[in-house]
Design a protein around this motif. Structure first.
Motif, PDB file in Angstrom:
ATOM      1  N   VAL B  13     -11.349  15.245 -12.858  1.00  0.00           N
ATOM      2  CA  VAL B  13     -10.608  14.912 -11.636  1.00  0.00           C
ATOM      3  C   VAL B  13     -11.411  13.816 -10.945  1.00  0.00           C
ATOM      4  CG1 VAL B  13      -9.948  15.734  -9.342  1.00  0.00           C
ATOM      5  CG2 VAL B  13      -9.549  17.176 -11.351  1.00  0.00           C
ATOM      6  N   ARG B  14     -10.775  12.678 -10.681  1.00  0.00           N
ATOM      7  CA  ARG B  14     -11.476  11.555 -10.025  1.00  0.00           C
ATOM      8  C   ARG B  14     -10.752  11.178  -8.753  1.00  0.00           C
ATOM      9  NH1 ARG B  14     -11.616   9.779 -15.477  1.00  0.00           N
ATOM     10  NH2 ARG B  14     -13.712   9.958 -16.340  1.00  0.00           N
ATOM     11  N   LYS B  15     -11.507  11.002  -7.700  1.00  0.00           N
ATOM     12  CA  LYS B  15     -10.934  10.650  -6.404  1.00  0.00           C
ATOM     13  C   LYS B  15     -11.755   9.546  -5.767  1.00  0.00           C
ATOM     14  CE  LYS B  15      -7.879  13.825  -6.554  1.00  0.00           C
ATOM     15  NZ  LYS B  15      -6.466  13.427  -6.651  1.00  0.00           N
ATOM     16  N   THR B  16     -11.072   8.641  -5.091  1.00  0.00           N
ATOM     17  CA  THR B  16     -11.753   7.589  -4.344  1.00  0.00           C
ATOM     18  C   THR B  16     -11.196   7.576  -2.937  1.00  0.00           C
ATOM     19  OG1 THR B  16     -12.048   6.232  -6.307  1.00  0.00           O
ATOM     20  CG2 THR B  16     -12.175   5.102  -4.191  1.00  0.00           C
ATOM     21  N   ILE B  17     -12.078   7.515  -1.963  1.00  0.00           N
ATOM     22  CA  ILE B  17     -11.617   7.403  -0.588  1.00  0.00           C
ATOM     23  C   ILE B  17     -12.569   6.464   0.136  1.00  0.00           C
ATOM     24  CG2 ILE B  17     -12.894   9.371   0.404  1.00  0.00           C
ATOM     25  CD1 ILE B  17     -10.202  10.109   1.826  1.00  0.00           C
ATOM     26  N   ARG B  18     -11.990   5.673   1.043  1.00  0.00           N
ATOM     27  CA  ARG B  18     -12.799   4.712   1.775  1.00  0.00           C
ATOM     28  C   ARG B  18     -12.974   5.237   3.188  1.00  0.00           C
ATOM     29  NH1 ARG B  18     -13.288  -1.000   1.300  1.00  0.00           N
ATOM     30  NH2 ARG B  18     -13.470  -1.950   3.360  1.00  0.00           N
ATOM     31  N   VAL B  19     -14.185   5.245   3.665  1.00  0.00           N
ATOM     32  CA  VAL B  19     -14.426   5.728   5.025  1.00  0.00           C
ATOM     33  C   VAL B  19     -15.118   4.648   5.842  1.00  0.00           C
ATOM     34  CG1 VAL B  19     -14.532   8.151   4.319  1.00  0.00           C
ATOM     35  CG2 VAL B  19     -16.647   6.836   4.453  1.00  0.00           C
ATOM     36  N   GLN B  20     -14.784   4.618   7.115  1.00  0.00           N
ATOM     37  CA  GLN B  20     -15.353   3.603   7.994  1.00  0.00           C
ATOM     38  C   GLN B  20     -16.672   4.133   8.565  1.00  0.00           C
ATOM     39  OE1 GLN B  20     -13.837   0.575   8.019  1.00  0.00           O
ATOM     40  NE2 GLN B  20     -15.783  -0.024   8.952  1.00  0.00           N
ATOM     41  N   ALA B  21     -17.701   4.053   7.758  1.00  0.00           N
ATOM     42  CA  ALA B  21     -19.026   4.534   8.145  1.00  0.00           C
ATOM     43  C   ALA B  21     -20.012   4.028   7.102  1.00  0.00           C
ATOM     44  CB  ALA B  21     -19.059   6.058   8.189  1.00  0.00           C
ATOM     45  N   THR B  22     -21.275   4.032   7.448  1.00  0.00           N
ATOM     46  CA  THR B  22     -22.286   3.598   6.482  1.00  0.00           C
ATOM     47  C   THR B  22     -22.464   4.684   5.412  1.00  0.00           C
ATOM     48  OG1 THR B  22     -24.013   4.677   7.747  1.00  0.00           O
ATOM     49  CG2 THR B  22     -23.572   2.358   8.273  1.00  0.00           C
ATOM     50  N   PRO B  23     -23.014   4.298   4.256  1.00  0.00           N
ATOM     51  CA  PRO B  23     -23.295   5.322   3.247  1.00  0.00           C
ATOM     52  C   PRO B  23     -24.199   6.429   3.793  1.00  0.00           C
ATOM     53  CG  PRO B  23     -23.445   3.153   2.264  1.00  0.00           C
ATOM     54  CD  PRO B  23     -23.255   2.937   3.741  1.00  0.00           C
ATOM     55  N   ALA B  24     -25.152   6.060   4.617  1.00  0.00           N
ATOM     56  CA  ALA B  24     -26.085   7.075   5.141  1.00  0.00           C
ATOM     57  C   ALA B  24     -25.332   8.119   5.958  1.00  0.00           C
ATOM     58  CB  ALA B  24     -27.160   6.402   5.998  1.00  0.00           C
TER      59      ALA B  24
END
Lengths: 109, 161
Positions: B13-24
């Protein structure tokens, strides 16, 4: 938790009937459309949803594309997890993007 | 159904989501902040105790578990890779009957990739699902039984209400 949550794709009765039809072995879109009162484009669309849900997979047999229930036996579980991670990551995104709390400044000495 | 299902490969199962925040920040919320976003319905507590916290101990070998409001703990798995803020691999050791099974190990890898805009692309992969093997045979049989689908779908519909 129940596997029923994996079954969103199967909530549609026609789609469920298409899925049940695959249980007897690989079939083509045309064969399903012949057996059921559903048009070929509609069958194709249902199969796409089932495939996206991980319940069904397809394979080329010569010029024909045959569809079958995911033979690993794990289709329902995989579909559940697929749906589950969608929900979880959406909840995660909402939390990450909450406006950050006011920063507490260190007191200057 | 053919017999040798245990060795069949199952597409992760593969999912990608973009979030408005730094990786940290994304990594921190995903791990230390899991209690804040985990769906409270997704508990494996055998006593149905509501979740008070979901804990990932921040180190390789650390436990991943839920703590109930009564203080009881249920293991889910453990930390296999701990590379903040870019990569995390968790062992998901929950069997097909929603119990912790130390003998079962599937992997959940999460990558946090920085984007030019200050956002982070989060890529999740839940793999080695074939390790469930015949464990789900019982579930499958139940689903295939007469009325199996409809019964489950009714449960699902009720769960949605």
């Amino acid at each position: 938790m129940t596997y029923a949550m994996a079954l969103t794709a199967l909530a549609d009765p026609t789609r469920r009937a298409v899925f049940e039809r695959l249980r007897s072995g690989p079939v083509s879109v045309g064969e399903i459309a012949t057996d059921m009162p559903v048009s070929r484009p509609a069958v194709s669309q249902h199969l796409k949803v089932l495939k996206d849900a991980g319940l069904v997979r397809d394979e080329a047999h010569g010029a024909r594309r045959m569809y079958e229930v995911d033979p690993s036996g794990l289709a329902e579980l995989r579909a559940w997890l697929d749906h589950f991670w969608d929900e979880a990551l959406n909840a995660f995104k909402a939390e990450v993007e909450l406006p950050s709390q006011p920063r507490r400044r260190k007191k200057a000495r | 159904m053919n017999g040798s299902t245990t060795t069949a490969y199952v597409e992760p199962v593969r999912k990608t989501i973009r979030v408005q925040a730094t990786p940290a920040r994304a990594f921190e919320v995903f791990t230390a902040g899991m209690s804040r976003w985990w769906m409270p319905t997704h508990s494996i507590s055998p006593t149905k105790t509501p979740i008070a916290a979901v804990v990932i101990e921040p180190r390789v070998g650390g436990r991943w578990y839920e703590r109930g409001t009564d203080g009881s703990e249920c293991d889910w798995g453990r930390v296999l890779v701990w590379e903040p803020p870019t990569r995390l691999v968790l062992a998901w050791q929950i069997d097909a009957q929603w119990n912790f099974d130390p003998a079962l190990l599937t992997e959940v890898e999460v990558r946090f990739d920085a984007q030019a805009s200050g956002a982070t692309e989060v890529n999740l992969e839940h793999r080695q699902l074939e390790r469930y093997g015949d464990a789900v045979a019982g579930v499958r049989a139940a689903l295939a039984s007469p009325g199996g689908w409809s019964g489950l779908l009714e449960q699902y519909a009720r769960a949605l209400e």
